[in-house]
Motif scaffolding. Structure first.
Motif, PDB file in Angstrom:
ATOM      1  N   LEU A   1     -19.407  -6.322 -10.451  1.00 55.85           N
ATOM      2  CA  LEU A   1     -18.284  -5.590 -10.485  1.00 55.85           C
ATOM      3  C   LEU A   1     -17.018  -6.228 -10.007  1.00 55.85           C
ATOM      4  CD1 LEU A   1     -16.648  -2.707  -9.982  1.00 55.85           C
ATOM      5  CD2 LEU A   1     -17.346  -2.800  -7.633  1.00 55.85           C
ATOM      6  N   HIS A   2     -16.036  -6.278 -10.975  1.00 56.47           N
ATOM      7  CA  HIS A   2     -14.723  -7.395 -10.494  1.00 56.47           C
ATOM      8  C   HIS A   2     -13.868  -6.502 -10.133  1.00 56.47           C
ATOM      9  CE1 HIS A   2     -11.461 -10.118 -12.480  1.00 56.47           C
ATOM     10  NE2 HIS A   2     -11.575 -10.245 -11.340  1.00 56.47           N
ATOM     11  N   HIS A   3     -13.474  -6.688  -8.765  1.00 52.82           N
ATOM     12  CA  HIS A   3     -12.501  -5.869  -7.908  1.00 52.82           C
ATOM     13  C   HIS A   3     -11.220  -6.092  -8.339  1.00 52.82           C
ATOM     14  CE1 HIS A   3     -15.660  -4.237  -4.831  1.00 52.82           C
ATOM     15  NE2 HIS A   3     -16.254  -5.346  -5.153  1.00 52.82           N
TER      16      HIS A   3
ATOM     17  N   HIS B   1     -20.468  -8.746  -6.921  1.00 54.36           N
ATOM     18  CA  HIS B   1     -19.117  -8.475  -6.686  1.00 54.36           C
ATOM     19  C   HIS B   1     -18.337  -9.788  -6.765  1.00 54.36           C
ATOM     20  CE1 HIS B   1     -19.825  -4.616  -4.340  1.00 54.36           C
ATOM     21  NE2 HIS B   1     -21.147  -5.036  -4.416  1.00 54.36           N
TER      22      HIS B   1
ATOM     23  N   TYR C   1     -17.136 -14.439  -4.569  1.00 57.76           N
ATOM     24  CA  TYR C   1     -17.966 -13.442  -4.941  1.00 57.76           C
ATOM     25  C   TYR C   1     -18.895 -13.424  -3.951  1.00 57.76           C
ATOM     26  CZ  TYR C   1     -21.275 -17.447  -6.118  1.00 57.76           C
ATOM     27  OH  TYR C   1     -22.110 -18.361  -6.058  1.00 57.76           O
TER      28      TYR C   1
ATOM     29  N   THR D   1     -12.638  -7.757   1.093  1.00 53.29           N
ATOM     30  CA  THR D   1     -13.092  -6.896   0.074  1.00 53.29           C
ATOM     31  C   THR D   1     -14.390  -6.031   0.443  1.00 53.29           C
ATOM     32  OG1 THR D   1     -12.125  -8.440  -1.591  1.00 53.29           O
ATOM     33  CG2 THR D   1     -13.684  -6.572  -2.464  1.00 53.29           C
ATOM     34  N   LEU D   2     -15.178  -6.545   0.901  1.00 54.93           N
ATOM     35  CA  LEU D   2     -16.376  -6.058   1.494  1.00 54.93           C
ATOM     36  C   LEU D   2     -16.577  -6.209   3.002  1.00 54.93           C
ATOM     37  CD1 LEU D   2     -18.634  -7.291  -1.501  1.00 54.93           C
ATOM     38  CD2 LEU D   2     -17.520  -5.334  -1.217  1.00 54.93           C
TER      39      LEU D   2
ATOM     40  N   GLU E   1     -13.140   0.611  -7.842  1.00 57.20           N
ATOM     41  CA  GLU E   1     -12.889  -0.549  -7.443  1.00 57.20           C
ATOM     42  C   GLU E   1     -12.247  -1.719  -8.633  1.00 57.20           C
ATOM     43  OE1 GLU E   1     -16.785   1.010  -5.390  1.00 57.20           O
ATOM     44  OE2 GLU E   1     -15.642   1.076  -7.317  1.00 57.20           O
TER      45      GLU E   1
END
Length: 634
Positions: free
Chosen positions: A343-345, A467, A472, A513-514, A374
């Motif tokens: 998944l490229h945010h 991610h 990453y 991001t996470l 996202e």
């Protein structure tokens, strides 16, 4: 090139014979006993398989891939022919409207004797995406397939073809496939005395062939077709479409040539794999052993770098992604690749807007890119074990754990010198990252180092997928989570060390991001690793034959003054190649780059288009600097 979109074939099926018919061109893909017609028109028309008996490398070009029938029939004949050991067969074909896998399988049921080969072909075919795709069908048979308009494909191809199969839909249905302009490209791509054959004797086709320099004759046709054409071209034009300073290696290496590869990271391992498959005997030098540098990280992402618009860089990265996924599928990927998806945010509105444009392009084939809240999700992407990947590519290749001190050119050979040994090889490839600058020939290149640290948390709860958000976070092959990576300039020759500060920086990047993952990561529980990436100013790798810099300095000096004149073709260091500057994407780009070098060495059709080859050429920085010097002088 034109539109990035590839339209799939639209077909219906004959009720009695179950033969596919193109709705758009109103013509069948084959008729009656397809293999028998192919054997008569294309094999016998080009004096195959008799020519196979004495060849070490044979290149067939084709207009109209269709169901793959011609390739399957020629492949079968190749297998049945007694020929020299290590002989290689390579196809170059074009297809504007690919059949789906299901349609291909249905068509193949008509030829049960070809079933084992057709199953292999279907499994190896790439998804429909504009551009060239390099496919290994077996140890001795390969295919370069261009998806897109036939003229665009041949106009952007580089090859020396021994025999042409001209098998587009009938000239009355698809005249563009039989144009003088297209045949002129076929002439450019032909070897001296290359042959051709085709089922049609239409006057327009005969005139187009003549205008391109082909000589033709009518021969008995197959079945109800009374006549067909066959012929040859004695002296095809020798003009290259490359700018003179981006010349290719002109001397192909003999089969079974010995090649020294300096470096046993992903670049060197990819070269070992491709060179072995090309029939050469590579030996890989690395004092620290395989995967000791950046390729020794505990995990790496396999995901695309997507560019807006149609650029050489964008095409290279996309095709490299598709190529590497195909290679992983070919290897024992269960043990080295986790196709969990990436998944490229989208971090901000600007990135969300860019991603919307990528979806509209389309940047990848249908089903290979998905829009999520996202960002963009790549379902075929995932996480690879870099060490296992390197060892899988090396296979049985000899690895010499010695540091190369010097390489020196002798007559038609290269001497490789270490503290422990001296050996002679037919060619050398420098593939040791930033350490390439230890060799005089590479010092003209503007290579730089970037230190990066990753952190592995073996006890962290695994993620469902990877991610990417600049840095990453991904599930690690041996369990837990891996995060990274930092970027910091590093001096040439400097030692890199992991630090607590870099670990905390990686966790902070994840937190943006996470955050739910970041709070579970304890810096004290990390297993960190630091290494050096080799980078270039344009973020593209350096791939190809090594230029003779002394010649370049004299031959192209007038570029600094902006002089428009006929410049001589660049001279290369015969038998010396380089693959470096992979940056942080070497796991994705190295396999295709290695295939480019193998094609240069064998004379096989290039796996990439002309613009990509020039964009990656080692001389590009030298020429850019000369051209930019003009503005400084003025």
């Amino acid at each position: 090139m034109s539109s990035l979109r590839i339209d799939k074939a639209q077909v219906d099926w004959d009720a009695s014979s179950d033969v596919p018919r193109s709705i758009f061109f109103d013509d069948v893909y084959f008729s009656g006993d397809g293999p028998a017609e192919t054997a008569h028109v294309f094999l016998a028309g080009n004096d195959l398989p008799k020519r196979f008996e004495t060849t070490t490398r044979f290149h067939i070009g084709e207009l109209g891939f269709g169901t793959g029938l011609n390739i399957l029939t020629a492949w079968q004949a190749w297998l049945k022919t007694q020929k020299p050991d290590s002989a290689k067969l390579h196809f170059l074909s074009v297809e504007a409207f690919p059949l789906s896998t299901a349609e291909m399988e249905r068509a193949h049921k008509a030829w049960p004797l070809l079933a084992p080969l057709s199953k292999t072909l279907r499994a190896a075919l790439p998804p429909p995406h504009l551009g060239f795709h390099h496919i290994a069908l077996s140890n001795d048979v390969s295919l370069t397939l261009f998806y897109g308009d036939a003229f665009e494909g041949m106009a952007n191809a580089e090859a020396k073809i021994d025999a042409w199969f001209l098998d587009g839909f009938a000239p009355s249905k698809n005249p563009a496939m039989w144009s003088p302009e297209l045949f002129a490209e076929l002439a450019r791509l032909s070897k001296p005395n290359a042959t051709f054959s085709t089922f049609t004797v239409a006057g327009a086709v005969r005139r187009a062939l003549e205008s391109a320099g082909f000589e033709w004759e009518k021969r008995p046709g197959h079945g109800r077709k009374r006549e067909m054409l066959a012929g040859h071209i004695d002296k095809p034009p020798q003009n290259s479409k490359r700018a003179p300073w981006f010349a290719t290696q002109t001397r192909t290496l003999k089969p079974s040539a010995s090649i020294a590869v300096i470096g046993a990271g992903i670049a060197g391992a990819s070269l070992a794999h491709e060179l072995t498959r090309a029939g050469f005997h590579p030996s890989v030098y690395d004092a620290s052993g395989p995967a000791s540098g950046a390729s020794g990280n505990p995990a790496g992402l396999i995901m695309p770098r997507l560019d807006l618009g149609d650029t050489a860089a964008g095409r290279f990265h996309t095709i490299a992604y598709l190529h590497t996924l195909g290679l992983l599928n070919e290897l024992d990927s269960d043990s080295l690749f986790n196709p969990c998806g990436v998944l490229h945010h989208a971090a901000n509105d600007k990135e969300r807007e860019r991603q919307e444009k990528l979806l509209a392009q389309p940047a990848l084939p249908e089903g290979w890119i998905e829009k999520r809240d996202e960002g963009l999700f790549f379902p075929q992407g995932g996480v690879v074990d870099p060490v296992a990947f390197v060892y899988g590519l090396l296979g049985e290749t000899t690895v010499i754990q010695e540091r190369v001190l010097q390489i020196s050119q002798q007559e038609n050979a290269w001497r490789v010198i270490t503290h422990e040994s001296e050996q002679t090889f037919d060619a050398v490839v420098i593939a040791n990252g930033l350490d390439a600058l230890r060799f005089a020939d590479a010092r003209t290149l503007p290579l730089a180092g970037s230190a990066g640290q990753i952190d592995w948390f073996p006890d962290a709860n695994a993620l469902d997928h990877a991610h990417a958000f600049g840095p990453y976070a991904a599930p690690a092959p041996k369990g837990g989570v891996i995060i990274g990576a930092t970027y910091a300039p590093v001096a040439i020759g400097a030692e890199t060390r992991f630090t607590r500060e870099a670990t905390e920086s990686n966790i902070a990047a994840v937190a943006r991001t996470l955050p739910q993952l970041a709070v579970t990561l304890d810096p004290n529980a990390s297993t960190p690793r630091a290494s050096v990436r080799c980078t270039t100013p344009d973020r593209l790798p350096v791939v190809g034959p090594m230029p003779d810099w002394a010649f370049y300095g004299a031959a192209y000096d007038d570029l600094r003054l902006g002089k428009q004149k006929e410049y001589p073709e660049g001279q290369m260091r015969d038998g010396l190649f380089i693959l470096t500057g992979l940056g942080s994407r070497g796991l994705v780009t190295a396999p295709l780059a290695a295939a480019m070098i193998a094609a240069e060495m064998t004379g096989a059709p290039s796996p990439v288009d002309l613009d990509i080859a020039q964009a990656l050429h080692p001389a590009r920085f030298f020429i850019r600097d000369y051209k930019r010097a003009r503005s400084r002088i003025l």
